[in-house]
Design an enzyme around this catalytic site. Structure first.
Site, PDB file in Angstrom:
ATOM      1  N   TRP A 216       0.806  -1.217   0.000  1.00 59.46           N
ATOM      2  CA  TRP A 216       0.000   0.000   0.000  1.00 59.46           C
ATOM      3  C   TRP A 216       0.847   1.279   0.000  1.00 59.46           C
ATOM      4  CZ3 TRP A 216      -4.778  -0.800  -1.463  1.00 59.46           C
ATOM      5  CH2 TRP A 216      -5.347  -2.072  -1.211  1.00 59.46           C
TER       6      TRP A 216
ATOM      7  N   ASP B 274     -32.660   2.790 -17.097  1.00 59.57           N
ATOM      8  CA  ASP B 274     -33.227   3.632 -16.050  1.00 59.57           C
ATOM      9  C   ASP B 274     -33.107   5.109 -16.414  1.00 59.57           C
ATOM     10  OD1 ASP B 274     -34.116   4.096 -13.181  1.00 59.57           O
ATOM     11  OD2 ASP B 274     -32.189   5.150 -13.190  1.00 59.57           O
TER      12      ASP B 274
ATOM     13  N   GLU C 171     -37.412   3.107 -19.354  1.00 61.41           N
ATOM     14  CA  GLU C 171     -38.153   3.677 -18.229  1.00 61.41           C
ATOM     15  C   GLU C 171     -38.266   5.172 -18.517  1.00 61.41           C
ATOM     16  OE1 GLU C 171     -38.143   4.982 -13.673  1.00 61.41           O
ATOM     17  OE2 GLU C 171     -36.607   5.386 -15.152  1.00 61.41           O
TER      18      GLU C 171
END
Length: 677
Positions: free
Chosen positions: A90, A335, A389
C-alpha cells in the site's frame, strides 16, 4: 439483426403515421439526422462496426496476457498515476508507476506475471496539477469493501478456470417480467446473495409462470439504500451479493428454467462519489460529465454524463457489451431515460402536448446515445430486449429505427400504476370513474410496444404504499386469515385481484410484477439507514406468508398464477387491443373483448347483478377464470367452469346476441369461446 433506420431523411418515416406529429416534422427529421450522423462519424460512415468502437473495457483496466499483465487507464488531466495495493504494501512504488502514452490521456504499464495474483487488492493514486487522490480504475470489474474500514478497493479477479455455461438463452416468449432485487429477496434480516436467490427464489418465479426476471442493483454501488441507482463501478457486479461466477450461475440457472434475464442498467447518471466512482477521477469534473451546473443532478445528488464525448459513448456502449458477453444477459431496462433526454431532467413538467417535446429542451446527444445503444445491442443479439423507463411519453422511444424512432423494444406504461394509486387515494369505491380508468389502461401509441403493471418497486418504496397496504392499512397485520370474514379483508383481496387482472388483460405487449407483490406482500421497502437505525426489517421478502395456506396471501399468489397462465394460454399479450363492450358508471361494471375472450368486471362494492346482459358473438363461452373462487380467497358465488350460451335479442340491443350473466359484487370473470359441456 433488427432493422435500423435506412434513410433517416426520408420525407415519410413511419413515425408520421401519427398525423399530430406533422407540425413538428422538421424538428423530428433533424433529430433523426443527428442520431444517424453520430452513428456515421463513429463507424466512419460504415467502414467499421460499433462493436469495434465499443472497446473501453478491453482497452482499459487490468488484463492478464500470456507474458504478463498490462494496465491502461484514461485520465487526460492526470500528471501521474501509481498502482498501490497488497503487491506494494500500500505504498507508492516506482515499479508500479504508469506512463502517459498519448496526448489525449491514455496511461499504460506492463508487469510480469508475478506482479498480480487472484483476489489481490489494489487501487490507484492519481495525481493532477494541484491535487492527488485515491481512485478505483474506471473499467474495474471487481470491487470489494473492507468490513472494518469500509474502504472500497479494486480486486484482481482471474480465477484459474472460466465459468462453464450449461444453458443457452431461452427462445422468445410472451413477456411476463418478475422484477427482483437479490439483496432483499431473502426473509432473514440481512443482505441476500446470488446463491440464495438461485436456489430459493428462481424456482418460485418459475412456478408463478413468469418468463423473465429483471434484476435491480447489479452494478456496484457503495450505498445499499440507493436501490442500486447510484452506480460507482459500471463493469463490476456488486460484491455484497457474491462473486461474478455466482452471478453467472444465477443467470445460467434462470436460462435452465426458460427464464430470460434482464438487468437494470443505469446510464442516466453516476454516483458523485470520488474515491470509488468516476467523479473527478483525474482531478477534473468534466472528464466523463458535463461541466458546471449541467454536470450535477441536484435532485439525485449525482453526476450527469456528457453524451457528446466520444470516450463517454465508448465507455457506455462497452458497458452494454460487457454485460452481454460476460454474463449472457438477454436485455436491459434503461433507467431514467426522461432524465437523460431533457436538460431539466423533465422535473416538474406535465408534458400535456407535443410542443413540450419539440422545443429546445432535449439533449440531442443523449438521444443519439440511446439510438446507438439500441442499434448496438440488437446487432450483437437480435433477440435482445431493451426497455425504456421513460415517464414523459416522448414519442418514438419504442418505435423502430426503420420508422424513425429511437429503437427500444418496449416502454413502460408508467401512468397506469400512478393512476391506481390516485384512485385508491382520491375516490371512494362507488365513485371510481371507469371510463377514465379504461382510457388510462389503453392510452398508448400505436407504433410503440408497452409493458403494463399495477405496481413496481417505485410504488412499494417507503414514502408510498403497495396496493395491498393501501387497501388493507394496518389490518394487514391481523386480518389476513382465510377464516376472516370482515369486509375490510374481502374488499382488499377482491380489489387486489381485479386491479391486476384488468391491468394484464389490457396490457400492450408485456406485464410486470415486483417481487412479492403478486401475493400482496405487506409493508413497504426501506433499506437500512440512520433514519431506521440501520434495520433490515423492511429490506426483505416474507415468503413464509405466502407459504402459509391459512393466510390470504397464499390465495392471492394462487390467483396470480392462474391469471398469468390464462393470459399465456390464450395469447393475451400478442392479441390486438382490447375492444370495449360496455361501461356502466352507475353499476360500476365494465366489459371488453380481447383474444376472443370476454372480460367482465363488477367493481361495485355491494351490488350483485342477476341476468346481466352482455353483448357477445354468437356461441358458447366457458368461464376460465373467476376472481371470486374460494381458492382465490373469494366467496365462491359462481360455479367453476360454467358454460354460457348466447341468446338472441335482449334488454340492450335486440339485433345482437347476448350473454346473461350473474355478476357478484367485486368480482371479475373471464369467458373463453368453445364448445364446452
Amino acid at each position: 439483426m433488427k432493422e435500423c433506420c435506412k434513410d433517416p431523411c426520408s420525407p415519410d418515416p413511419g413515425i408520421f403515421r401519427d398525423s399530430f406529429l406533422l407540425p413538428h416534422r422538421e424538428e423530428i427529421l433533424r433529430r433523426i439526422g443527428h442520431c444517424q450522423q453520430k452513428y456515421e462519424r463513429i463507424t466512419q460512415k460504415g467502414h467499421r462496426s460499433l462493436e469495434k468502437f465499443a472497446m473501453y473495457h478491453k482497452e482499459f483496466g487490468l488484463h492478464r496476457l500470456n507474458s504478463g499483465w498490462i494496465f491502461r487507464e484514461w485520465a487526460p488531466n492526470a500528471t501521474a498515476i501509481h498502482i498501490i495495493g497488497e503487491m506494494t504494501q500500500w505504498q507508492i512504488d516506482p515499479e508500479f508507476c504508469l506512463e502517459r502514452k498519448t496526448a489525449d490521456g491514455v496511461w499504460e504499464a506492463s508487469f510480469p506475471l508475478g506482479a498480480f495474483f487472484h483476489k489481490a487488492l489494489y487501487r490507484l493514486v492519481v495525481t493532477w496539477k494541484g491535487g492527488r487522490g485515491d481512485r478505483l480504475p474506471t473499467a474495474v470489474t471487481r470491487v470489494v469493501q473492507d468490513p472494518d474500514s469500509l474502504i472500497f478497493n479494486a480486486q484482481v479477479w482471474e480465477p484459474e478456470s472460466p465459468y462453464m455455461w450449461r444453458h443457452s438463452s431461452p427462445d422468445p416468449a410472451d413477456l411476463f417480467i418478475y422484477e427482483t432485487h437479490v439483496g432483499m429477496a431473502q426473509e432473514t434480516w440481512g443482505v441476500g446473495t446470488f446463491k440464495e436467490f438461485e436456489t430459493r427464489v428462481l424456482p418460485r418465479i418459475k412456478t408463478a409462470g413468469y418468463t423473465a426476471i429483471q434484476i435491480m442493483a447489479v452494478q456496484e454501488h457503495p450505498y445499499y439504500g440507493s436501490f442500486g441507482y447510484h452506480v460507482t463501478n459500471f463493469f463490476a457486479v456488486s460484491s455484497r451479493f457474491g462473486t461474478p461466477e455466482e452471478f453467472k450461475s444465477l443467470v445460467d440457472a434462470a436460462h435452465g428454467l426458460d427464464l430470460k434475464v434482464f438487468m437494470d442498467v443505469v446510464h442516466s447518471h453516476s454516483s458523485s462519489n470520488e474515491i470509488e466512482g468516476l467523479s473527478r477521477f483525474d482531478g477534473s469534473l468534466d472528464q466523463f460529465f458535463h461541466s458546471g451546473d449541467r454536470g450535477i443532478h441536484r435532485l439525485w445528488d449525482s453526476r450527469c454524463f456528457d453524451y457528446g464525448k466520444p470516450m463517454v459513448l465508448n465507455f457506455l456502449l462497452s458497458n452494454l457489451r460487457y454485460w452481454i458477453e460476460e454474463f449472457h444477459l438477454d436485455g436491459f431496462r434503461f433507467d431514467g431515460v426522461t432524465s437523460m433526454l431533457f436538460y431539466d431532467h423533465g422535473l416538474g413538467r406535465a408534458f400535456t402536448c407535443y410542443d413540450d417535446y419539440y422545443g429546445n429542451s432535449v439533449d440531442l446527444d443523449a438521444l443519439a446515445y440511446l439510438y446507438l445503444a439500441n442499434r448496438f445491442v440488437h446487432a450483437m443479439i437480435p433477440n435482445c430486449v431493451t426497455i425504456a423507463e421513460e415517464v414523459s411519453g416522448y414519442p418514438g422511444i419504442a418505435t423502430s429505427q426503420s420508422d424513425g424512432g429511437t429503437g427500444f423494444d418496449y416502454r413502460y406504461a408508467m401512468g397506469i400504476p400512478d393512476f391506481w394509486i390516485r384512485l385508491l387515494k382520491e375516490y371512494r369505491d362507488e365513485q371510481w370513474p371507469l371510463s377514465l380508468l379504461w382510457q388510462e389502461l389503453n392510452s398508448r401509441r400505436e407504433d410503440e410496444r408497452t409493458i403494463s403493471y399495477a405496481e413496481s418497486h417505485d410504488q412499494a418504496m417507503v414514502g408510498d404504499k403497495t396496493l395491498m397496504m393501501h387497501l388493507m392499512g394496518r389490518a394487514i397485520y391481523s386480518c389476513m386469515e382465510r377464516t376472516n370474514t370482515s369486509i375490510t379483508t374481502f374488499r382488499a383481496v377482491a380489489l387486489h385481484k381485479m386491479i391486476r387482472l384488468i391491468t394484464l388483460a389490457t396490457a400492450g405487449n408485456g406485464y410486470l410484477n415486483f417481487m412479492g407483490n403478486e401475493f400482496g406482500h405487506p409493508e413497504w421497502i426501506d433499506f437500512p439507514s440512520a433514519a431506521n437505525n440501520w434495520s433490515y426489517q423492511h429490506a426483505r421478502r416474507q415468503w413464509s406468508l405466502v407459504d402459509n395456506e391459512d393466510l390470504m396471501f397464499s390465495c392471492l399468489a394462487r390467483f396470480d398464477r392462474a391469471m398469468v397462465k390464462t393470459a399465456k394460454d390464450h395469447g393475451i399479450l400478442n392479441a390486438s387491443r382490447a375492444r370495449l363492450i360496455f361501461v356502466h358508471e352507475a353499476d360500476k361494471t365494465i366489459g371488453f373483448m380481447r383474444a376472443g375472450m370476454i372480460f367482465v368486471f363488477n367493481f361495485h362494492p355491494d351490488k350483485s347483478f342477476v341476468d346481466y346482459p352482455v353483448n357477445a358473438p354468437t356461441g358458447r363461452f366457458k368461464m376460465v377464470l373467476d376472481t371470486d373462487a374460494t381458492g382465490f380467497g373469494g366467496h365462491g358465488r359462481l360455479r367453476a367452469d360454467q358454460v354460457h350460451l348466447t341468446l338472441k335479442g335482449g334488454a340492450i340491443q335486440n339485433d345482437n346476441s347476448q350473454l346473461s350473466l350473474y355478476l357478484p359484487a367485486r368480482t371479475a370473470i373471464v369467458l373463453a369461446p368453445g364448445k364446452g359441456q
